[in-house]
Design a protein around this motif. Structure first.
Motif, mmCIF file in Angstrom:
data_model
loop_
_atom_site.group_PDB
_atom_site.id
_atom_site.type_symbol
_atom_site.label_atom_id
_atom_site.label_comp_id
_atom_site.label_asym_id
_atom_site.label_seq_id
_atom_site.Cartn_x
_atom_site.Cartn_y
_atom_site.Cartn_z
ATOM 1 N N ALA A 54 66.237 29.845 65.260
ATOM 2 C CA ALA A 54 66.175 31.122 64.551
ATOM 3 C C ALA A 54 65.419 30.906 63.254
ATOM 4 C CB ALA A 54 67.578 31.666 64.289
ATOM 5 N N GLU A 55 65.332 31.919 62.432
ATOM 6 C CA GLU A 55 64.560 31.798 61.198
ATOM 7 C C GLU A 55 65.170 30.783 60.241
ATOM 8 O OE1 GLU A 55 64.181 35.648 59.560
ATOM 9 O OE2 GLU A 55 62.861 36.418 61.139
ATOM 10 N N THR A 56 66.505 30.659 60.214
ATOM 11 C CA THR A 56 67.156 29.775 59.240
ATOM 12 C C THR A 56 68.017 28.707 59.883
ATOM 13 O OG1 THR A 56 69.026 31.304 59.019
ATOM 14 C CG2 THR A 56 67.172 31.582 57.495
ATOM 15 N N LEU A 57 68.113 28.644 61.207
ATOM 16 C CA LEU A 57 69.029 27.712 61.853
ATOM 17 C C LEU A 57 68.435 27.232 63.168
ATOM 18 C CD1 LEU A 57 71.849 26.462 61.460
ATOM 19 C CD2 LEU A 57 72.785 28.317 62.851
ATOM 20 N N LYS A 58 68.739 25.966 63.495
ATOM 21 C CA LYS A 58 68.278 25.373 64.736
ATOM 22 C C LYS A 58 69.432 24.622 65.377
ATOM 23 C CE LYS A 58 64.970 22.080 66.703
ATOM 24 N NZ LYS A 58 63.844 21.154 66.422
ATOM 25 N N SER A 59 69.589 24.768 66.675
ATOM 26 C CA SER A 59 70.603 24.028 67.409
ATOM 27 C C SER A 59 69.983 23.486 68.682
ATOM 28 C CB SER A 59 71.806 24.913 67.744
ATOM 29 O OG SER A 59 71.402 26.008 68.562
ATOM 30 N N GLY A 60 70.596 22.447 69.230
ATOM 31 C CA GLY A 60 70.032 21.857 70.433
ATOM 32 C C GLY A 60 70.938 20.818 71.053
ATOM 33 N N LEU A 72 59.893 24.801 79.425
ATOM 34 C CA LEU A 72 60.158 26.227 79.588
ATOM 35 C C LEU A 72 60.462 26.810 78.223
ATOM 36 C CD1 LEU A 72 60.688 28.716 81.391
ATOM 37 C CD2 LEU A 72 63.057 27.936 81.610
ATOM 38 N N LEU A 73 59.726 27.860 77.819
ATOM 39 C CA LEU A 73 59.897 28.490 76.516
ATOM 40 C C LEU A 73 60.116 29.986 76.689
ATOM 41 C CD1 LEU A 73 57.010 26.775 74.491
ATOM 42 C CD2 LEU A 73 59.445 26.205 74.402
ATOM 43 N N ALA A 74 60.964 30.543 75.799
ATOM 44 C CA ALA A 74 61.182 31.982 75.782
ATOM 45 C C ALA A 74 61.448 32.403 74.349
ATOM 46 C CB ALA A 74 62.361 32.374 76.676
ATOM 47 N N GLY A 75 60.780 33.475 73.904
ATOM 48 C CA GLY A 75 60.970 33.939 72.532
ATOM 49 C C GLY A 75 59.650 34.372 71.942
ATOM 50 N N LYS A 76 59.593 34.300 70.620
ATOM 51 C CA LYS A 76 58.386 34.656 69.891
ATOM 52 C C LYS A 76 58.141 33.622 68.810
ATOM 53 C CE LYS A 76 61.195 37.913 67.225
ATOM 54 N NZ LYS A 76 61.390 39.341 66.889
ATOM 55 N N PRO A 77 56.979 33.594 68.178
ATOM 56 C CA PRO A 77 56.688 32.571 67.174
ATOM 57 C C PRO A 77 57.750 32.510 66.083
ATOM 58 C CG PRO A 77 54.692 33.781 67.718
ATOM 59 C CD PRO A 77 55.821 34.487 68.409
ATOM 60 N N SER A 109 53.163 38.832 75.468
ATOM 61 C CA SER A 109 52.691 40.136 75.014
ATOM 62 C C SER A 109 51.650 39.967 73.922
ATOM 63 C CB SER A 109 53.878 40.963 74.492
ATOM 64 O OG SER A 109 53.424 42.149 73.876
ATOM 65 N N SER A 110 50.761 40.929 73.816
ATOM 66 C CA SER A 110 49.782 40.910 72.731
ATOM 67 C C SER A 110 50.428 41.230 71.388
ATOM 68 C CB SER A 110 48.663 41.925 73.016
ATOM 69 O OG SER A 110 49.204 43.232 73.189
ATOM 70 N N ASN A 111 51.644 41.787 71.418
ATOM 71 C CA ASN A 111 52.401 42.063 70.198
ATOM 72 C C ASN A 111 53.185 40.816 69.819
ATOM 73 O OD1 ASN A 111 53.934 43.018 68.106
ATOM 74 N ND2 ASN A 111 54.959 44.622 69.288
ATOM 75 N N GLU A 112 52.896 40.235 68.644
ATOM 76 C CA GLU A 112 53.547 39.004 68.228
ATOM 77 C C GLU A 112 55.045 39.175 67.998
ATOM 78 O OE1 GLU A 112 51.586 37.486 64.830
ATOM 79 O OE2 GLU A 112 49.726 36.972 65.892
ATOM 80 N N GLU A 113 55.522 40.401 67.795
ATOM 81 C CA GLU A 113 56.942 40.640 67.566
ATOM 82 C C GLU A 113 57.736 40.785 68.862
ATOM 83 O OE1 GLU A 113 58.286 40.432 64.596
ATOM 84 O OE2 GLU A 113 56.287 39.984 63.831
ATOM 85 N N THR A 114 57.050 40.729 69.999
ATOM 86 C CA THR A 114 57.711 40.875 71.287
ATOM 87 C C THR A 114 57.902 39.507 71.923
ATOM 88 O OG1 THR A 114 56.677 43.033 71.582
ATOM 89 C CG2 THR A 114 57.582 41.978 73.542
ATOM 90 N N ASN A 115 59.075 39.286 72.501
ATOM 91 C CA ASN A 115 59.364 38.002 73.133
ATOM 92 C C ASN A 115 58.475 37.789 74.348
ATOM 93 O OD1 ASN A 115 61.425 37.264 71.358
ATOM 94 N ND2 ASN A 115 62.945 38.421 72.500
#
Length: 260
Positions: free
Chosen positions: A133-139, A109-114, A90-96
């Motif tokens: 997420a903004e404060t946490l990463k898992s994998g 394969l990526l899904a989400g937003k910056p 999307s042209s809206n950066e807040e949209t996934n």
């Protein structure tokens, strides 16, 4: 020389077979109206090809008037550095948004937003699945050498050598030969075929109700209602000084007692 022909009427031609060749190397089909459509139809296969790439849309051979059983779509690229990209952003950066990238030996394969979202990367060396997420990463990372599961500062590593659990400064290491638990390097407990080892930064304690054994850098303290020692051979005490205090009767039985 360019020849233009413009008409407001429909253009319909019917032939047994149609072949259009462009001597200059380019060919364009365009619909100028906002809601215009463009269809390329074939009973078996439609292909768009270049020197090293192709898009093929095909269906099962139709032997009768019945509906065909299945169809397929092929996207293909070859060469020294082949790449295929599919993206819906999307042209809206807040949209996934989402994207798929095939580049040589890697698929992503990526899904989400910056700054947040999930991703899957597969290559010949292994696979990685992550969520940020903004404060946490898992994998989860999978390779022929092992599997790593991580959430923030907590991780689980599984390999042919054993299992390692880490949470901050605390760790648990399980191998075929031993188990080692540690809370920083100064405090640990290990079990192996040769025995048990306890290491404490300031103290090591064994407690059972009111009975306890405390080992500190200053010494060893034993607290118990009774203390029974059964020694088959000899017992030796060496100290700069020995002090004994008894609230009740003291009894000493020995076949031979030597005091120097």
């Amino acid at each position: 020389m360019t020849i233009d022909y413009v008409s407001n009427e429909d253009w319909i031609q019917t032939h047994q077979a149609v072949e259009i060749a462009s001597l200059a190397g380019s060919f364009t089909l365009r619909s100028d109206v906002p809601n215009g459509t463009m269809d390329i139809l074939s009973g078996k296969e439609v292909a768009i090809k270049s020197a090293c790439s192709r898009i093929v849309v095909s269906s099962d051979v139709q032997e009768s008037a019945e509906m065909q059983l299945s169809g397929s779509v092929e996207l293909y690229a070859q060469g020294d550095n082949p790449v295929i990209n599919l993206a819906a952003v999307s042209s809206n950066e807040e949209t996934n948004g989402s994207s798929l990238k095939l580049a040589g030996g890697t698929a992503g394969l990526l899904a989400g937003k910056p700054g947040s979202g999930s991703g899957l990367t597969i290559s010949a060396q292994g696979a990685n699945l992550s969520s940020v997420a903004e404060t946490l990463k898992s994998g989860i990372s999978i390779t022929p050498q092992g599997v790593v599961i991580q959430v923030g500062e907590t991780s689980v590593v599984i390999s042919a050598d054993g299992i390692l659990l880490v949470c901050g400064d605390t760790s648990f290491n399980l191998t075929a030969n031993s188990i080692v638990e540690a809370v920083t390097a100064a405090s640990s407990r290990s079990i192996s075929s040769t025995g048990h080892t306890l290491v404490g930064a300031s103290a090591v304690q064994m407690i059972s109700a009111e009975s306890r054994l405390v080992v500190t850098p200053e010494g060893v303290t034993t607290t118990a209602a009774t203390n029974l020692e059964d020694v088959d051979a000899t017992k030796e005490n060496q100290a700069a000084g020995i002090t004994a205090e008894f609230d009740a009767e003291t009894s000493l039985t020995s076949s031979l007692t030597t005091i120097e």
